[in-house]
Design a protein around this motif. Structure first.
Motif, PDB file in Angstrom:
ATOM      1  N   THR A 170      46.803 -20.295  19.118  1.00 18.39           N
ATOM      2  CA  THR A 170      47.630 -21.363  19.673  1.00 18.39           C
ATOM      3  C   THR A 170      49.083 -21.097  19.277  1.00 18.39           C
ATOM      4  N   PRO A 171      50.011 -21.805  19.898  1.00 21.32           N
ATOM      5  CA  PRO A 171      51.404 -21.627  19.467  1.00 21.32           C
ATOM      6  C   PRO A 171      51.602 -21.959  17.992  1.00 21.32           C
ATOM      7  N   LYS A 172      50.808 -22.902  17.483  1.00 19.93           N
ATOM      8  CA  LYS A 172      50.969 -23.295  16.078  1.00 19.93           C
ATOM      9  C   LYS A 172      50.334 -22.276  15.137  1.00 19.93           C
ATOM     10  N   ASN A 173      49.120 -21.812  15.446  1.00 20.43           N
ATOM     11  CA  ASN A 173      48.394 -20.866  14.583  1.00 20.43           C
ATOM     12  C   ASN A 173      48.057 -19.616  15.373  1.00 20.43           C
ATOM     13  N   ILE A 174      48.297 -18.445  14.739  1.00 17.52           N
ATOM     14  CA  ILE A 174      47.974 -17.198  15.418  1.00 17.52           C
ATOM     15  C   ILE A 174      46.467 -17.061  15.583  1.00 17.52           C
ATOM     16  N   LEU A 175      45.715 -17.467  14.541  1.00 16.04           N
ATOM     17  CA  LEU A 175      44.267 -17.352  14.621  1.00 16.04           C
ATOM     18  C   LEU A 175      43.627 -18.649  14.157  1.00 16.04           C
ATOM     19  N   ASN A 176      42.797 -19.205  15.025  1.00 12.81           N
ATOM     20  CA  ASN A 176      41.985 -20.349  14.641  1.00 12.81           C
ATOM     21  C   ASN A 176      40.533 -19.903  14.671  1.00 12.81           C
ATOM     22  N   GLN A 177      39.792 -20.216  13.622  1.00 14.86           N
ATOM     23  CA  GLN A 177      38.358 -19.902  13.596  1.00 14.86           C
ATOM     24  C   GLN A 177      37.606 -21.181  13.292  1.00 14.86           C
ATOM     25  N   VAL A 178      36.721 -21.563  14.218  1.00 17.89           N
ATOM     26  CA  VAL A 178      35.954 -22.785  14.025  1.00 17.89           C
ATOM     27  C   VAL A 178      34.481 -22.408  14.063  1.00 17.89           C
ATOM     28  N   SER A 179      33.771 -22.708  12.990  1.00 16.53           N
ATOM     29  CA  SER A 179      32.354 -22.367  12.939  1.00 16.53           C
ATOM     30  C   SER A 179      31.557 -23.383  13.741  1.00 16.53           C
ATOM     31  N   LEU A 180      30.774 -22.886  14.689  1.00 18.26           N
ATOM     32  CA  LEU A 180      30.035 -23.784  15.567  1.00 18.26           C
ATOM     33  C   LEU A 180      28.573 -23.918  15.167  1.00 18.26           C
ATOM     34  N   TRP A 181      28.010 -22.816  14.619  1.00 16.76           N
ATOM     35  CA  TRP A 181      26.587 -22.814  14.312  1.00 16.76           C
ATOM     36  C   TRP A 181      26.342 -21.780  13.228  1.00 16.76           C
ATOM     37  N   ASP A 182      25.370 -22.056  12.328  1.00 19.84           N
ATOM     38  CA  ASP A 182      24.986 -21.022  11.368  1.00 19.84           C
ATOM     39  C   ASP A 182      23.494 -21.103  11.081  1.00 19.84           C
ATOM     40  N   GLY A 183      22.999 -20.061  10.448  1.00 20.07           N
ATOM     41  CA  GLY A 183      21.580 -20.041  10.113  1.00 20.07           C
ATOM     42  C   GLY A 183      21.319 -19.025   9.033  1.00 20.07           C
ATOM     43  N   ILE A 184      20.172 -19.191   8.372  1.00 21.60           N
ATOM     44  CA  ILE A 184      19.756 -18.248   7.333  1.00 21.60           C
ATOM     45  C   ILE A 184      18.478 -17.574   7.807  1.00 21.60           C
ATOM     46  N   ILE A 185      18.474 -16.247   7.761  1.00 18.25           N
ATOM     47  CA  ILE A 185      17.301 -15.476   8.187  1.00 18.25           C
ATOM     48  C   ILE A 185      16.693 -14.856   6.946  1.00 18.25           C
TER      49      ILE A 185
END
Lengths: 138, 167
Positions: free
Chosen positions: B90-105
């Protein structure tokens, strides 16, 4: 210096002082006898050659079992198997090297028999040399 | 090596030192593994796309995630932690990372999976920049060992785009 003065006060006669020295010497003698007796008890369990063999055997067995366990675990793809094989190896090594087995005592040291020692009494302390030392130290 | 206690102590410390070395070697053996994981993600539906009262955009999304991470597992792997993150700039942040889902295998057999799920964690932007935004869905994984070094890697899946207007 204080201990020395306490042991050998200035107003004692020569006889008193030599008696004190003799009793001191006898005390040390008794202590040495006790130490010899203790070593004799341990000497029946494992001799020096056996101790060396026990130590080497322990190190070699543990390393061999570790290598065997790692290879087994890696090839079969099981970390748990590696730990089981190694644990078994440690237990086996413990059983073989820690107790005082007879095969560790094949070269026992020959200590002098007490009855033999009594036939050859220790040399007496020479009185003249003791009184010569005392003035020099003061 | 005179007495029983002396020998027992020597054996205990030596055996534990060797155990530590074995674990280090097991960890080093993980470097011999060259994994080849695959993954694909489809956006099934944008359920919700609103601007919250705080002024931040929020997206509710349904995903179809399928992956084969079996090649990541070695004899020294305890579990694989995998998560899917939406990445965009975005103009404010060069990189945004939003975790949507996780799991343990926990096992190799479960590493080949295909699931349809709503996003487990909320997809909220810092601000109101998501309309018409292009984003990547990146699958990250952490290979957690039984002993030693943890390996982390990712697979970038580009080409997703949010709608131009709120729903």
């Amino acid at each position: 210096m204080d201990v020395y003065m306490a042991l050998f006060p200035c107003d004692s006669t020569l006889e008193d002082l030599t008696k004190r020295l003799h009793s001191l010497a006898a005390g040390f003698h008794e202590l040495m006898q006790m130490k010899l007796v203790l070593y004799r008890i341990d000497a029946n369990k494992m001799d020096w050659q056996g101790q060396k063999v026990a130590e080497q055997l322990m190190q070699i067995m543990l390393v061999v079992f570790a290598i065997a366990a790692f290879i087994t675990g890696y090839v079969l793809g099981s970390f748990q198997l590696m730990l089981y094989v190694y644990a078994g190896g440690v237990v086996l090594t413990t059983l073989i090297t820690i107790p005082n087995w007879p095969f560790f005592n094949r070269h026992p040291l020959k200590w002098l028999d007490p009855s033999e020692a009594e036939k050859h009494p220790k040399p007496q302390v020479v009185m003249g040399s003791v009184s010569k030392k005392k003035p020099a130290k003061k | 090596m005179h007495s029983f206690g002396y020998r027992a102590n020597a054996l205990l410390t030596f055996s534990l030192t060797i155990l530590a070395l074995m674990c280090a070697m097991a960890s080093l053996s993980d470097n011999l593994n060259s994994p080849s994981p695959t993954a694909s993600v489809k956006v099934l539906n944008i359920n919700r796309f609103q601007k919250k009262s705080s002024g931040d955009d929020e997206v509710g999304i349904t995903l179809d995630i399928s992956a084969n991470l079996q090649s990541l597992f070695t004899w020294n792997t305890k579990q694989v932690f995998v998560f899917l993150a939406a990445e965009y700039s975005t103009p404010k942040n060069i990189l945004n990372q939003v975790s949507l889902w996780d799991g343990i295998i926990p096992e190799k057999e479960g590493a080949q999976f295909s699931i349809k799920t709503k996003n487990k964690y909320r997809f909220i932007d810092q601000g109101s920049n998501l309309r018409g935004r292009d984003f990547n869905l990146t699958l990250h994984w952490h290979v957690m060992p039984k002993t030693g070094k943890m390996f982390a890697d990712k697979l970038v899946l580009p080409g997703f785009r949010l709608p131009e207007s709120y729903r």
